[in-house]
Write an enzyme that holds these catalytic residues in place. Sequence first.
Site, PDB file in Angstrom:
ATOM      1  N   ASP A 292       0.863  -1.180   0.000  1.00 21.42           N
ATOM      2  CA  ASP A 292       0.000   0.000   0.000  1.00 21.42           C
ATOM      3  C   ASP A 292       0.899   1.229   0.000  1.00 21.42           C
ATOM      4  OD1 ASP A 292      -2.253   1.640   0.201  1.00 21.42           O
ATOM      5  OD2 ASP A 292      -2.407   1.431   2.380  1.00 21.42           O
ATOM      6  N   HIS A 293       0.373   2.330  -0.499  1.00 28.31           N
ATOM      7  CA  HIS A 293       1.062   3.608  -0.364  1.00 28.31           C
ATOM      8  C   HIS A 293       0.670   4.242   0.966  1.00 28.31           C
ATOM      9  CE1 HIS A 293       1.321   3.763  -5.001  1.00 28.31           C
ATOM     10  NE2 HIS A 293       2.529   3.523  -4.517  1.00 28.31           N
ATOM     11  N   PHE A 472      -4.854   4.273   0.359  1.00 30.89           N
ATOM     12  CA  PHE A 472      -5.941   3.408  -0.125  1.00 30.89           C
ATOM     13  C   PHE A 472      -5.620   2.745  -1.455  1.00 30.89           C
ATOM     14  CE2 PHE A 472      -7.817   7.360   1.814  1.00 30.89           C
ATOM     15  CZ  PHE A 472      -7.791   6.874   3.104  1.00 30.89           C
ATOM     16  N   HIS A 473      -4.367   2.309  -1.589  1.00 29.32           N
ATOM     17  CA  HIS A 473      -3.918   1.623  -2.806  1.00 29.32           C
ATOM     18  C   HIS A 473      -3.509   0.186  -2.498  1.00 29.32           C
ATOM     19  CE1 HIS A 473      -2.782   5.848  -4.558  1.00 29.32           C
ATOM     20  NE2 HIS A 473      -4.087   5.635  -4.535  1.00 29.32           N
ATOM     21  N   LEU A 474      -4.292  -0.520  -1.708  1.00 31.51           N
ATOM     22  CA  LEU A 474      -3.964  -1.883  -1.320  1.00 31.51           C
ATOM     23  C   LEU A 474      -3.900  -2.786  -2.544  1.00 31.51           C
ATOM     24  CD1 LEU A 474      -5.166  -0.564   1.334  1.00 31.51           C
ATOM     25  CD2 LEU A 474      -5.683  -2.899   2.031  1.00 31.51           C
TER      26      LEU A 474
END
Length: 535
Positions: A292-293, A472-474
Amino acid sequence: MQEFDYIVVGAGSAGCVVADRLSADPRRSVLLIEAGGSDFRFWIKTPIGYGKSFFDPAVNWRFESLPDPGLGDRVVYVPRGKVLGGSSSINAMVYARGLPGDFDDWRDAGNPGWGWSDVEPVFRSFERRVAGDGSARGDGPLWVSDREAEYHPLKRHYLAAAREAGLPIVSDLGLTEAEGVGPYLINTRKGLRCSAADAFLRPAMKRPNLTVATGLIVDRIGFEGRRARTVECLIGGERRSYRARAEIVLSAGAVGSPAILQRSGVGPGALLAGLGVPVVHDAPGVGGHLQDHLGINYYYRATEPTLNAVLGTWPGRIAAGIRFLATRTGALSLSVNQMGGLVRSSPELARPDMQLYFNPLSYSTEIAGQRKLSKPDPWPGFILSFNACRPTSTGRIDIAGADPLAQPRIRPNYLSTDRDLADVLAGARLVARLQETRAMKALAAAITLFDPARASDEAIVEDFRKRSGSVFHLCGTCRMAPQAADGVVGPDLKVHGVEGLRIADTSIFPNVTSANTNAPAIMVGHKAAAMIAAG
């Protein structure tokens, strides 16, 4: 039991595309299953409405992580779309393909056919780049809109600061192969959100061979031997089963897809056996390699009015609402992530390592983790933000039991490598460079909460551990890689060790892309559908 040729689980960014492309052939019958409901909601169609959807249980799974050691045992909020369109219906709409090297990395990880030269034509096939004057380049269904002319006048200060800091300026963020700073392109169509449901699913729903079933919680995939055959669902207290004659495609996302696989008996054998789940295929990689980021905001009081005056006062909101309803323009028709880009924190680096954001709004008085865009600070404010492009820390997502309604155990394992800690310092120092430019000093009346330009390395890391959050880049939890490397799917997106089952969503990413993940998820959906159609 109803039968279909293909069953797609999850109507998110990739699932909408898979359902659209497969049902384009009238000889195929397709069922699309979605846990959420209709996306015909005002705060979904209204672009700024993602601030409202951020905690809305009607459209959001509202997951939470376990306490994370790297963040001082804080729990991290993990919103995911639970509605037609999935997270593309509740995200901030920034469109970014990623950089060419991201996909060459995918290919070089043992996935032929996934390099930049392979995926770039796929992106172009579904994009429609719409300029400020309404002219379009490309005829794809997904609108990628240039709204720079409507962005807040504060943008001029940010661009001037970027030039002063030696950062390149570009005008085609998201669609360009070059690094640089500029206005973000966003997925809006005539002033309204353009989600995957809007672009791909809505037209497909007119076809008689596509059935869309909403409100169904998928419990598990049923196997006949090692072949995936059925999808077992819950709706209310009732169980329903659907049978696939050809294939089942999991598109439930980086959280949902590994959880469904594990409940179905495909996952780490010891974990499943301990939870009483019969093991179909022992696959330790299912749920692993979570990436994630992780980003942070730095807050500033401004010397001139910002969006706080529009979104933070009743007169401002009423005027913006009237403008939006009358013309589909103005603050409500936009994202607050207006400027930014992918840049190198040091000129010695071979490729960009940081993503930057500039928001002409601030909410430093918020409750930690709650982004209430309708309640910004009561003074003019703005935000400078960053996240590292390619974190090296990896975590896991595992089910806590066989109950499909129970939240999975999300362990992000943030900041668990020296490289990621070094990136925290590099990103904070880059923001400090921008902050200390003449242009930004003229705009910033005061620095609130934390000053990265005057803090020690230790203080920067401590602050980051206290205040950073998911971007929110899982992705990566059903990673595309050879089985010997704990991969879950191969380059054809077929699940290793079983038959009749593919995965198409961000969970298959071999590693997180440099920027926002919605565009690559849509690309994955297109690639998956093309491979299925090819036989």
